[in-house]
Scaffold this motif. Sequence first.
Motif, PDB file in Angstrom:
ATOM      1  N   LEU A 268       0.817  -1.208   0.000  1.00 30.12           N
ATOM      2  CA  LEU A 268       0.000   0.000   0.000  1.00 30.12           C
ATOM      3  C   LEU A 268       0.854   1.262   0.000  1.00 30.12           C
ATOM      4  N   LYS A 269       1.955   1.242   0.734  1.00 33.87           N
ATOM      5  CA  LYS A 269       2.837   2.410   0.741  1.00 33.87           C
ATOM      6  C   LYS A 269       3.490   2.609  -0.623  1.00 33.87           C
ATOM      7  N   ARG A 270       3.805   1.516  -1.277  1.00 32.81           N
ATOM      8  CA  ARG A 270       4.363   1.598  -2.629  1.00 32.81           C
ATOM      9  C   ARG A 270       3.319   2.177  -3.586  1.00 32.81           C
ATOM     10  N   GLU A 271       2.079   1.718  -3.448  1.00 31.94           N
ATOM     11  CA  GLU A 271       1.002   2.241  -4.287  1.00 31.94           C
ATOM     12  C   GLU A 271       0.758   3.723  -3.995  1.00 31.94           C
ATOM     13  N   GLN A 272       0.836   4.099  -2.726  1.00 36.16           N
ATOM     14  CA  GLN A 272       0.646   5.500  -2.353  1.00 36.16           C
ATOM     15  C   GLN A 272       1.705   6.385  -3.011  1.00 36.16           C
ATOM     16  N   LEU A 273       2.933   5.919  -3.040  1.00 37.42           N
ATOM     17  CA  LEU A 273       4.008   6.658  -3.685  1.00 37.42           C
ATOM     18  C   LEU A 273       3.734   6.810  -5.182  1.00 37.42           C
ATOM     19  N   ASN A 274       3.322   5.723  -5.827  1.00 29.22           N
ATOM     20  CA  ASN A 274       3.009   5.775  -7.255  1.00 29.22           C
ATOM     21  C   ASN A 274       1.851   6.730  -7.546  1.00 29.22           C
ATOM     22  N   LEU A 275       0.844   6.717  -6.679  1.00 32.62           N
ATOM     23  CA  LEU A 275      -0.281   7.623  -6.868  1.00 32.62           C
ATOM     24  C   LEU A 275       0.151   9.080  -6.715  1.00 32.62           C
ATOM     25  N   ARG A 276       1.057   9.324  -5.774  1.00 34.01           N
ATOM     26  CA  ARG A 276       1.569  10.685  -5.596  1.00 34.01           C
ATOM     27  C   ARG A 276       2.295  11.171  -6.846  1.00 34.01           C
ATOM     28  N   PHE A 277       3.105  10.297  -7.433  1.00 32.86           N
ATOM     29  CA  PHE A 277       3.807  10.652  -8.671  1.00 32.86           C
ATOM     30  C   PHE A 277       2.820  10.916  -9.800  1.00 32.86           C
ATOM     31  N   GLN A 278       1.803  10.057  -9.911  1.00 33.58           N
ATOM     32  CA  GLN A 278       0.804  10.240 -10.957  1.00 33.58           C
ATOM     33  C   GLN A 278       0.045  11.549 -10.772  1.00 33.58           C
ATOM     34  N   ARG A 279      -0.278  11.879  -9.525  1.00 31.13           N
ATOM     35  CA  ARG A 279      -1.019  13.108  -9.271  1.00 31.13           C
ATOM     36  C   ARG A 279      -0.179  14.333  -9.609  1.00 31.13           C
ATOM     37  N   SER A 280       1.109  14.286  -9.256  1.00 35.28           N
ATOM     38  CA  SER A 280       1.964  15.448  -9.525  1.00 35.28           C
ATOM     39  C   SER A 280       2.224  15.641 -11.012  1.00 35.28           C
ATOM     40  N   SER A 281       2.197  14.567 -11.789  1.00 35.88           N
ATOM     41  CA  SER A 281       2.429  14.684 -13.220  1.00 35.88           C
ATOM     42  C   SER A 281       1.124  14.857 -14.006  1.00 35.88           C
ATOM     43  N   GLY A 282      -0.018  14.864 -13.307  1.00 30.50           N
ATOM     44  CA  GLY A 282      -1.294  15.072 -13.965  1.00 30.50           C
ATOM     45  C   GLY A 282      -1.864  13.839 -14.628  1.00 30.50           C
ATOM     46  N   GLN A 283      -1.351  12.662 -14.320  1.00 32.37           N
ATOM     47  CA  GLN A 283      -1.815  11.427 -14.956  1.00 32.37           C
ATOM     48  C   GLN A 283      -2.834  10.660 -14.117  1.00 32.37           C
ATOM     49  N   LEU A 284      -3.089  11.127 -12.904  1.00 31.98           N
ATOM     50  CA  LEU A 284      -3.979  10.393 -12.004  1.00 31.98           C
ATOM     51  C   LEU A 284      -5.430  10.583 -12.431  1.00 31.98           C
ATOM     52  N   GLU A 285      -6.107   9.470 -12.696  1.00 30.79           N
ATOM     53  CA  GLU A 285      -7.508   9.529 -13.100  1.00 30.79           C
ATOM     54  C   GLU A 285      -8.433   9.139 -11.953  1.00 30.79           C
ATOM     55  N   ALA A 286      -8.054   8.151 -11.178  1.00 28.85           N
ATOM     56  CA  ALA A 286      -8.879   7.683 -10.065  1.00 28.85           C
ATOM     57  C   ALA A 286      -8.438   8.401  -8.787  1.00 28.85           C
ATOM     58  N   THR A 287      -8.881   9.642  -8.639  1.00 30.24           N
ATOM     59  CA  THR A 287      -8.429  10.448  -7.502  1.00 30.24           C
ATOM     60  C   THR A 287      -8.922   9.907  -6.170  1.00 30.24           C
ATOM     61  N   SER A 288     -10.025   9.201  -6.150  1.00 27.52           N
ATOM     62  CA  SER A 288     -10.549   8.664  -4.897  1.00 27.52           C
ATOM     63  C   SER A 288      -9.660   7.550  -4.350  1.00 27.52           C
ATOM     64  N   ARG A 289      -8.855   6.963  -5.202  1.00 28.47           N
ATOM     65  CA  ARG A 289      -7.974   5.867  -4.761  1.00 28.47           C
ATOM     66  C   ARG A 289      -6.947   6.361  -3.740  1.00 28.47           C
ATOM     67  N   VAL A 290      -6.546   7.631  -3.827  1.00 25.61           N
ATOM     68  CA  VAL A 290      -5.575   8.198  -2.885  1.00 25.61           C
ATOM     69  C   VAL A 290      -6.120   8.106  -1.462  1.00 25.61           C
ATOM     70  N   GLY A 291      -7.364   8.512  -1.266  1.00 25.13           N
ATOM     71  CA  GLY A 291      -7.987   8.441   0.057  1.00 25.13           C
ATOM     72  C   GLY A 291      -8.203   7.018   0.525  1.00 25.13           C
ATOM     73  N   ASP A 292      -8.573   6.146  -0.406  1.00 19.96           N
ATOM     74  CA  ASP A 292      -8.779   4.738  -0.048  1.00 19.96           C
ATOM     75  C   ASP A 292      -7.490   4.103   0.456  1.00 19.96           C
ATOM     76  N   VAL A 293      -6.386   4.402  -0.217  1.00 18.88           N
ATOM     77  CA  VAL A 293      -5.097   3.837   0.188  1.00 18.88           C
ATOM     78  C   VAL A 293      -4.700   4.370   1.561  1.00 18.88           C
ATOM     79  N   ARG A 294      -4.908   5.663   1.776  1.00 16.79           N
ATOM     80  CA  ARG A 294      -4.580   6.248   3.078  1.00 16.79           C
ATOM     81  C   ARG A 294      -5.382   5.593   4.192  1.00 16.79           C
TER      82      ARG A 294
END
Length: 69
Positions: A22-48
Amino acid sequence: MTNAADLRQKSDDELKEELRNLKREQLNLRFQRSSGQLEATSRVGDVRRDIARINTIMNERRHAAVDAS
């Protein structure tokens, strides 16, 4: 999203592995969000929330082990 009852059935090693994933996924989601590639924004909260659930269960077990001693 993981159910707390399902997590309580797992062993400590399984919980640690799940937490690591989950921490690895959280890191990947952070990178995706910062580069504008994140589509499933709700996944960030779910992982947290899943990380918090696992940490809570691990702390409960730790306190139960200390109390039992």
